[in-house]
Design a protein around this motif. Structure first.
Motif, PDB file in Angstrom:
ATOM      1  N   VAL A  60     -10.105  -4.274  13.164  1.00  0.00           N
ATOM      2  CA  VAL A  60      -9.348  -5.165  14.040  1.00  0.00           C
ATOM      3  C   VAL A  60      -8.371  -4.339  14.868  1.00  0.00           C
ATOM      4  N   LYS A  61      -7.901  -4.946  15.945  1.00  0.00           N
ATOM      5  CA  LYS A  61      -6.874  -4.294  16.767  1.00  0.00           C
ATOM      6  C   LYS A  61      -5.550  -4.992  16.502  1.00  0.00           C
ATOM      7  N   VAL A  62      -4.556  -4.211  16.123  1.00  0.00           N
ATOM      8  CA  VAL A  62      -3.217  -4.720  15.862  1.00  0.00           C
ATOM      9  C   VAL A  62      -2.222  -3.852  16.617  1.00  0.00           C
ATOM     10  N   THR A  63      -0.992  -4.330  16.738  1.00  0.00           N
ATOM     11  CA  THR A  63       0.024  -3.512  17.394  1.00  0.00           C
ATOM     12  C   THR A  63       0.354  -2.326  16.490  1.00  0.00           C
ATOM     13  N   ALA A  64       0.871  -1.282  17.091  1.00  0.00           N
ATOM     14  CA  ALA A  64       1.245  -0.103  16.320  1.00  0.00           C
ATOM     15  C   ALA A  64       2.307  -0.461  15.284  1.00  0.00           C
ATOM     16  N   ARG A  65       3.195  -1.376  15.628  1.00  0.00           N
ATOM     17  CA  ARG A  65       4.233  -1.820  14.686  1.00  0.00           C
ATOM     18  C   ARG A  65       3.580  -2.456  13.444  1.00  0.00           C
ATOM     19  N   GLU A  66       2.601  -3.327  13.659  1.00  0.00           N
ATOM     20  CA  GLU A  66       1.909  -3.964  12.533  1.00  0.00           C
ATOM     21  C   GLU A  66       1.153  -2.931  11.706  1.00  0.00           C
ATOM     22  N   ALA A  67       0.529  -1.959  12.371  1.00  0.00           N
ATOM     23  CA  ALA A  67      -0.211  -0.920  11.659  1.00  0.00           C
ATOM     24  C   ALA A  67       0.724  -0.106  10.776  1.00  0.00           C
ATOM     25  N   LEU A  68       1.919   0.175  11.279  1.00  0.00           N
ATOM     26  CA  LEU A  68       2.894   0.919  10.475  1.00  0.00           C
ATOM     27  C   LEU A  68       3.311   0.118   9.240  1.00  0.00           C
ATOM     28  N   TYR A  69       3.529  -1.177   9.413  1.00  0.00           N
ATOM     29  CA  TYR A  69       3.887  -2.010   8.266  1.00  0.00           C
ATOM     30  C   TYR A  69       2.749  -2.084   7.256  1.00  0.00           C
ATOM     31  N   GLN A  70       1.520  -2.178   7.728  1.00  0.00           N
ATOM     32  CA  GLN A  70       0.362  -2.210   6.824  1.00  0.00           C
ATOM     33  C   GLN A  70       0.276  -0.908   6.022  1.00  0.00           C
ATOM     34  N   LYS A  71       0.485   0.221   6.704  1.00  0.00           N
ATOM     35  CA  LYS A  71       0.436   1.525   6.047  1.00  0.00           C
ATOM     36  C   LYS A  71       1.567   1.640   5.024  1.00  0.00           C
ATOM     37  N   LEU A  73       3.027  -0.805   3.468  1.00  0.00           N
ATOM     38  CA  LEU A  73       2.691  -1.693   2.359  1.00  0.00           C
ATOM     39  C   LEU A  73       1.676  -1.030   1.432  1.00  0.00           C
ATOM     40  N   ALA A  74       0.651  -0.400   2.002  1.00  0.00           N
ATOM     41  CA  ALA A  74      -0.366   0.285   1.190  1.00  0.00           C
ATOM     42  C   ALA A  74       0.260   1.425   0.390  1.00  0.00           C
ATOM     43  N   MET A  75       1.155   2.177   1.022  1.00  0.00           N
ATOM     44  CA  MET A  75       1.822   3.276   0.328  1.00  0.00           C
ATOM     45  C   MET A  75       2.689   2.759  -0.814  1.00  0.00           C
ATOM     46  N   SER A  76       3.351   1.622  -0.598  1.00  0.00           N
ATOM     47  CA  SER A  76       4.199   1.074  -1.660  1.00  0.00           C
ATOM     48  C   SER A  76       3.346   0.573  -2.826  1.00  0.00           C
ATOM     49  N   PHE A  77       2.162   0.021  -2.553  1.00  0.00           N
ATOM     50  CA  PHE A  77       1.265  -0.402  -3.624  1.00  0.00           C
ATOM     51  C   PHE A  77       0.736   0.793  -4.409  1.00  0.00           C
ATOM     52  N   ASP A  78       0.665   1.951  -3.753  1.00  0.00           N
ATOM     53  CA  ASP A  78       0.222   3.163  -4.442  1.00  0.00           C
ATOM     54  C   ASP A  78       1.335   3.787  -5.273  1.00  0.00           C
ATOM     55  N   GLY A  79       2.534   3.191  -5.242  1.00  0.00           N
ATOM     56  CA  GLY A  79       3.623   3.681  -6.079  1.00  0.00           C
ATOM     57  C   GLY A  79       4.641   4.539  -5.360  1.00  0.00           C
ATOM     58  N   ASN A  80       4.596   4.615  -4.039  1.00  0.00           N
ATOM     59  CA  ASN A  80       5.564   5.403  -3.283  1.00  0.00           C
ATOM     60  C   ASN A  80       6.895   4.646  -3.227  1.00  0.00           C
ATOM     61  N   LEU A  81       7.893   5.163  -3.954  1.00  0.00           N
ATOM     62  CA  LEU A  81       9.184   4.471  -4.043  1.00  0.00           C
ATOM     63  C   LEU A  81       9.908   4.402  -2.706  1.00  0.00           C
ATOM     64  N   ASN A  82       9.792   5.460  -1.908  1.00  0.00           N
ATOM     65  CA  ASN A  82      10.453   5.444  -0.595  1.00  0.00           C
ATOM     66  C   ASN A  82       9.868   4.357   0.303  1.00  0.00           C
ATOM     67  N   ALA A  83       8.559   4.169   0.232  1.00  0.00           N
ATOM     68  CA  ALA A  83       7.922   3.121   1.027  1.00  0.00           C
ATOM     69  C   ALA A  83       8.392   1.748   0.560  1.00  0.00           C
ATOM     70  N   MET A  84       8.485   1.571  -0.764  1.00  0.00           N
ATOM     71  CA  MET A  84       8.982   0.289  -1.299  1.00  0.00           C
ATOM     72  C   MET A  84      10.402   0.024  -0.826  1.00  0.00           C
ATOM     73  N   LYS A  85      11.220   1.056  -0.888  1.00  0.00           N
ATOM     74  CA  LYS A  85      12.623   0.921  -0.500  1.00  0.00           C
ATOM     75  C   LYS A  85      12.733   0.511   0.971  1.00  0.00           C
ATOM     76  N   LEU A  86      11.931   1.156   1.826  1.00  0.00           N
ATOM     77  CA  LEU A  86      11.950   0.814   3.252  1.00  0.00           C
ATOM     78  C   LEU A  86      11.511  -0.627   3.491  1.00  0.00           C
ATOM     79  N   LEU A  87      10.457  -1.054   2.813  1.00  0.00           N
ATOM     80  CA  LEU A  87       9.978  -2.426   2.982  1.00  0.00           C
ATOM     81  C   LEU A  87      11.009  -3.442   2.520  1.00  0.00           C
ATOM     82  N   LEU A  88      11.607  -3.193   1.342  1.00  0.00           N
ATOM     83  CA  LEU A  88      12.605  -4.125   0.826  1.00  0.00           C
ATOM     84  C   LEU A  88      13.839  -4.172   1.722  1.00  0.00           C
ATOM     85  N   LYS A  89      14.236  -3.021   2.231  1.00  0.00           N
ATOM     86  CA  LYS A  89      15.405  -2.970   3.121  1.00  0.00           C
ATOM     87  C   LYS A  89      15.124  -3.730   4.409  1.00  0.00           C
TER      88      LYS A  89
END
Length: 130
Positions: A60-71, A73-89
């Motif tokens: 699919v085609k999404v905006t770069a902003r959406e693609a960054l959020y998807q990435k 989210l995937a990183m946070s599901f893989d256990g990346n604490l910094n990614a989780m922190k950024l998403l929660l913030k």
């Protein structure tokens, strides 16, 4: 007559003295600052651009902003604490909640994340669900 008494030369690359830039005076006294708006417009243009991405096995085609959020989210599901922190913030900023209004304290949030990661590690090593 001496050369000092002659009026200064006027011509190519030699404008008349009365039209030259004055020392200590801005060349753009009432205009906006250089580059301020251009930087914001450029950021918005780059983040709004459509990029191809695979989501759920579909291209699919999404905006770069959406693609960054998807990435992120995937990183946070893989256990990346910094990614989780950024998403929660970012999530708390978008909810327009102050820290006082947040339902979880920092300690409770850290404990929740720690339990989540422990479960993920246990499942990855072949342990059962709790």
């Amino acid at each position: 007559m001496s050369r000092e008494d002659d009026p200064p030369a006027v011509g190519h690359k030699k404008p008349p003295l009365h039209t030259r830039f004055q020392k200590g005076r801005s060349g753009n006294p009432s205009g906006r600052r250089k580059g301020e708006q251009a930087k914001q417009d450029y950021r918005e243009m780059v983040l709004s651009r459509l990029v191809p991405m695979t989501i759920g096995g579909k291209r699919v085609k999404v905006t770069a902003r959406e693609a960054l959020y998807q990435k992120l989210l995937a990183m946070s599901f893989d256990g990346n604490l910094n990614a989780m922190k950024l998403l929660l913030k970012d999530d708390s900023l978008n909810d327009n909640k102050t820290d006082a209004e947040s339902s979880l304290s920092d300690a409770e949030e850290e404990a929740l994340i720690t339990r989540f990661l422990a479960r993920q590690l246990k499942n990855a090593k072949g342990g059962g669900d709790d």
